[in-house]
Design a protein around this motif. Structure first.
Motif, PDB file in Angstrom:
ATOM      1  N   ILE A   9       0.818  -1.217   0.000  1.00 34.29           N
ATOM      2  CA  ILE A   9       0.000   0.000   0.000  1.00 34.29           C
ATOM      3  C   ILE A   9       0.852   1.269   0.000  1.00 34.29           C
ATOM      4  CG2 ILE A   9      -1.663   1.350   1.349  1.00 34.29           C
ATOM      5  CD1 ILE A   9      -2.761  -1.367   2.372  1.00 34.29           C
ATOM      6  N   PHE A  10       1.911   1.314   0.830  1.00 32.13           N
ATOM      7  CA  PHE A  10       2.592   2.582   1.110  1.00 32.13           C
ATOM      8  C   PHE A  10       4.000   2.725   0.525  1.00 32.13           C
ATOM      9  CE2 PHE A  10      -0.364   2.085   4.733  1.00 32.13           C
ATOM     10  CZ  PHE A  10      -1.121   3.225   4.534  1.00 32.13           C
ATOM     11  N   ALA A  11       4.661   1.637   0.191  1.00 28.44           N
ATOM     12  CA  ALA A  11       6.068   1.741  -0.218  1.00 28.44           C
ATOM     13  C   ALA A  11       6.189   2.131  -1.684  1.00 28.44           C
ATOM     14  CB  ALA A  11       6.786   0.420   0.024  1.00 28.44           C
ATOM     15  N   PRO A  12       7.249   2.808  -2.041  1.00 30.80           N
ATOM     16  CA  PRO A  12       8.185   3.503  -1.149  1.00 30.80           C
ATOM     17  C   PRO A  12       7.592   4.837  -0.689  1.00 30.80           C
ATOM     18  CG  PRO A  12       8.922   3.761  -3.413  1.00 30.80           C
ATOM     19  CD  PRO A  12       7.679   2.897  -3.440  1.00 30.80           C
ATOM     20  N   ALA A  13       8.027   5.279   0.468  1.00 24.95           N
ATOM     21  CA  ALA A  13       7.467   6.493   1.066  1.00 24.95           C
ATOM     22  C   ALA A  13       8.572   7.462   1.454  1.00 24.95           C
ATOM     23  CB  ALA A  13       6.644   6.136   2.298  1.00 24.95           C
ATOM     24  N   GLY A  14       8.472   8.674   0.964  1.00 23.16           N
ATOM     25  CA  GLY A  14       9.381   9.738   1.369  1.00 23.16           C
ATOM     26  C   GLY A  14      10.811   9.608   0.882  1.00 23.16           C
ATOM     27  N   ILE A  15      11.026   8.880  -0.208  1.00 24.83           N
ATOM     28  CA  ILE A  15      12.407   8.728  -0.686  1.00 24.83           C
ATOM     29  C   ILE A  15      12.722   9.626  -1.877  1.00 24.83           C
ATOM     30  CG2 ILE A  15      12.576   6.362   0.155  1.00 24.83           C
ATOM     31  CD1 ILE A  15      12.377   5.432  -2.753  1.00 24.83           C
ATOM     32  N   GLU A  16      11.739  10.378  -2.334  1.00 24.76           N
ATOM     33  CA  GLU A  16      11.919  11.184  -3.535  1.00 24.76           C
ATOM     34  C   GLU A  16      13.135  12.101  -3.439  1.00 24.76           C
ATOM     35  OE1 GLU A  16       9.025  11.159  -1.708  1.00 24.76           O
ATOM     36  OE2 GLU A  16       7.938   9.760  -2.976  1.00 24.76           O
ATOM     37  N   LYS A  17      13.336  12.723  -2.282  1.00 26.75           N
ATOM     38  CA  LYS A  17      14.455  13.646  -2.099  1.00 26.75           C
ATOM     39  C   LYS A  17      15.656  12.978  -1.436  1.00 26.75           C
ATOM     40  CE  LYS A  17      11.283  17.502  -1.677  1.00 26.75           C
ATOM     41  NZ  LYS A  17      10.673  18.463  -0.781  1.00 26.75           N
ATOM     42  N   GLN A  18      15.560  11.681  -1.177  1.00 28.95           N
ATOM     43  CA  GLN A  18      16.602  10.965  -0.450  1.00 28.95           C
ATOM     44  C   GLN A  18      17.437  10.041  -1.341  1.00 28.95           C
ATOM     45  OE1 GLN A  18      16.849  11.217   3.063  1.00 28.95           O
ATOM     46  NE2 GLN A  18      15.269  12.777   2.993  1.00 28.95           N
ATOM     47  N   THR A  19      17.015   9.849  -2.576  1.00 30.51           N
ATOM     48  CA  THR A  19      17.674   8.856  -3.417  1.00 30.51           C
ATOM     49  C   THR A  19      17.928   9.402  -4.821  1.00 30.51           C
ATOM     50  OG1 THR A  19      17.536   6.589  -4.251  1.00 30.51           O
ATOM     51  CG2 THR A  19      15.489   7.826  -4.180  1.00 30.51           C
ATOM     52  N   ARG A  20      18.842   8.770  -5.483  1.00 24.17           N
ATOM     53  CA  ARG A  20      19.101   9.096  -6.888  1.00 24.17           C
ATOM     54  C   ARG A  20      18.353   8.144  -7.811  1.00 24.17           C
ATOM     55  NH1 ARG A  20      25.556  10.397  -7.231  1.00 24.17           N
ATOM     56  NH2 ARG A  20      25.464  12.299  -6.004  1.00 24.17           N
ATOM     57  N   ILE A  21      17.626   7.210  -7.239  1.00 24.06           N
ATOM     58  CA  ILE A  21      16.868   6.251  -8.039  1.00 24.06           C
ATOM     59  C   ILE A  21      15.691   6.976  -8.686  1.00 24.06           C
ATOM     60  CG2 ILE A  21      15.491   4.134  -7.964  1.00 24.06           C
ATOM     61  CD1 ILE A  21      17.186   3.333  -5.490  1.00 24.06           C
ATOM     62  N   PRO A  22      15.564   6.890 -10.000  1.00 25.53           N
ATOM     63  CA  PRO A  22      14.441   7.558 -10.667  1.00 25.53           C
ATOM     64  C   PRO A  22      13.099   6.957 -10.232  1.00 25.53           C
ATOM     65  CG  PRO A  22      16.124   6.909 -12.264  1.00 25.53           C
ATOM     66  CD  PRO A  22      16.489   6.274 -10.962  1.00 25.53           C
ATOM     67  N   PRO A  23      12.063   7.790 -10.137  1.00 26.07           N
ATOM     68  CA  PRO A  23      10.745   7.305  -9.707  1.00 26.07           C
ATOM     69  C   PRO A  23      10.195   6.143 -10.532  1.00 26.07           C
ATOM     70  CG  PRO A  23      10.776   9.694  -9.690  1.00 26.07           C
ATOM     71  CD  PRO A  23      12.075   9.250 -10.305  1.00 26.07           C
ATOM     72  N   ARG A  24      10.608   6.024 -11.778  1.00 30.17           N
ATOM     73  CA  ARG A  24      10.087   4.927 -12.598  1.00 30.17           C
ATOM     74  C   ARG A  24      10.499   3.549 -12.040  1.00 30.17           C
ATOM     75  NH1 ARG A  24      14.216   7.073 -15.911  1.00 30.17           N
ATOM     76  NH2 ARG A  24      15.846   5.562 -16.408  1.00 30.17           N
ATOM     77  N   TYR A  25      11.539   3.529 -11.175  1.00 30.21           N
ATOM     78  CA  TYR A  25      11.988   2.271 -10.575  1.00 30.21           C
ATOM     79  C   TYR A  25      11.371   2.014  -9.201  1.00 30.21           C
ATOM     80  CZ  TYR A  25      15.443   2.193 -14.289  1.00 30.21           C
ATOM     81  OH  TYR A  25      16.050   2.181 -15.511  1.00 30.21           O
ATOM     82  N   PHE A  26      10.547   2.928  -8.711  1.00 33.20           N
ATOM     83  CA  PHE A  26       9.933   2.751  -7.393  1.00 33.20           C
ATOM     84  C   PHE A  26       9.090   1.480  -7.305  1.00 33.20           C
ATOM     85  CE2 PHE A  26      10.126   7.459  -5.847  1.00 33.20           C
ATOM     86  CZ  PHE A  26      11.513   7.409  -5.913  1.00 33.20           C
ATOM     87  N   PRO A  27       8.352   1.103  -8.372  1.00 34.89           N
ATOM     88  CA  PRO A  27       7.622  -0.174  -8.293  1.00 34.89           C
ATOM     89  C   PRO A  27       8.556  -1.373  -8.088  1.00 34.89           C
ATOM     90  CG  PRO A  27       6.715   1.167 -10.045  1.00 34.89           C
ATOM     91  CD  PRO A  27       7.975   1.862  -9.576  1.00 34.89           C
ATOM     92  N   LEU A  28       9.758  -1.307  -8.644  1.00 38.16           N
ATOM     93  CA  LEU A  28      10.721  -2.388  -8.422  1.00 38.16           C
ATOM     94  C   LEU A  28      11.182  -2.424  -6.964  1.00 38.16           C
ATOM     95  CD1 LEU A  28      12.942  -2.217 -11.640  1.00 38.16           C
ATOM     96  CD2 LEU A  28      11.266  -3.966 -11.016  1.00 38.16           C
ATOM     97  N   LEU A  29      11.345  -1.236  -6.360  1.00 40.04           N
ATOM     98  CA  LEU A  29      11.694  -1.192  -4.941  1.00 40.04           C
ATOM     99  C   LEU A  29      10.586  -1.829  -4.106  1.00 40.04           C
ATOM    100  CD1 LEU A  29      13.194   2.410  -4.612  1.00 40.04           C
ATOM    101  CD2 LEU A  29      14.436   0.237  -4.570  1.00 40.04           C
ATOM    102  N   ARG A  30       9.343  -1.492  -4.424  1.00 43.25           N
ATOM    103  CA  ARG A  30       8.206  -2.068  -3.715  1.00 43.25           C
ATOM    104  C   ARG A  30       8.199  -3.588  -3.865  1.00 43.25           C
ATOM    105  NH1 ARG A  30       4.087   0.167  -6.265  1.00 43.25           N
ATOM    106  NH2 ARG A  30       4.008   1.947  -4.863  1.00 43.25           N
ATOM    107  N   SER A  31       8.400  -4.054  -5.088  1.00 43.57           N
ATOM    108  CA  SER A  31       8.403  -5.500  -5.331  1.00 43.57           C
ATOM    109  C   SER A  31       9.545  -6.194  -4.591  1.00 43.57           C
ATOM    110  CB  SER A  31       8.528  -5.787  -6.828  1.00 43.57           C
ATOM    111  OG  SER A  31       7.436  -5.250  -7.520  1.00 43.57           O
TER     112      SER A  31
END
Length: 175
Positions: A116-138
């Protein structure tokens, strides 16, 4: 205490190495993160040795940090608050004894919170582009689900605590 110490260290580095490519604020930020980690780890391990719960505390800290890298979570306003809360959290969690059913339940709830919530609050904390956030969640979901097989109660409680830190009430109020 952490920020002023990091500032003094950054200023010292710039005095000793004036050609250093990083500015004082950049050095201060990096040193604050390092000092934060050192203080949390050192203080928590020292307490765990004193109370005889080192294995549990180390398991909790490693699991928490591992999951936090993929999922993010809330951040406290100051480094000292982070040190205090993290140390109390890791030490306190080491006293919680879960049986197999509670371990499974905590793991399943953590998996749901991550979906439901991941990833949360990492937009300004990481160099990982947002398009990879679903992979982080997975990846986080898979990592947590492995505890259904391992069934370690301290990993379960650590993952559960980290998963709770993903919930942002303010974000829900504005939606």
């Amino acid at each position: 205490m952490i920020e002023p110490l990091a500032l003094r260290m950054a200023q010292h580095i710039k005095r000793v190495v004036p050609d250093h490519p990083s500015s004082v604020p950049v050095l201060k930020h990096a040193l604050s993160a390092i000092l934060n980690l050192v203080f949390i780890t050192g203080l928590t391990i020292a307490i765990s040795v004193f109370i005889g719960r080192t294995r549990e505390v180390v398991t909790i800290m490693v699991a928490f940090a591992f999951l936090r890298q993929m999922t993010g979570g809330i951040h406290l306003k100051s480094g000292m608050w982070c040190v205090a809360v993290s140390t109390l959290l890791f030490t306190g969690l080491s006293f919680i004894e879960l049986d197999y059913n509670w371990t499974t339940g905590a793991t399943l709830v953590s998996m749901l919170l991550i979906l439901i919530f991941a990833p949360a609050g990492i937009e300004k904390q990481t160099r990982i582009p947002p398009r990879y956030f679903p992979l982080l969640r997975s990846g986080a979901f898979i990592a947590v689900s492995l505890n259904l097989w391992i069934a370690d109660p301290f990993i379960a409680i650590s993952f559960f605590a980290q998963s709770l830190s993903l919930i942002n009430i303010r974000r829900w109020k504005t939606s």
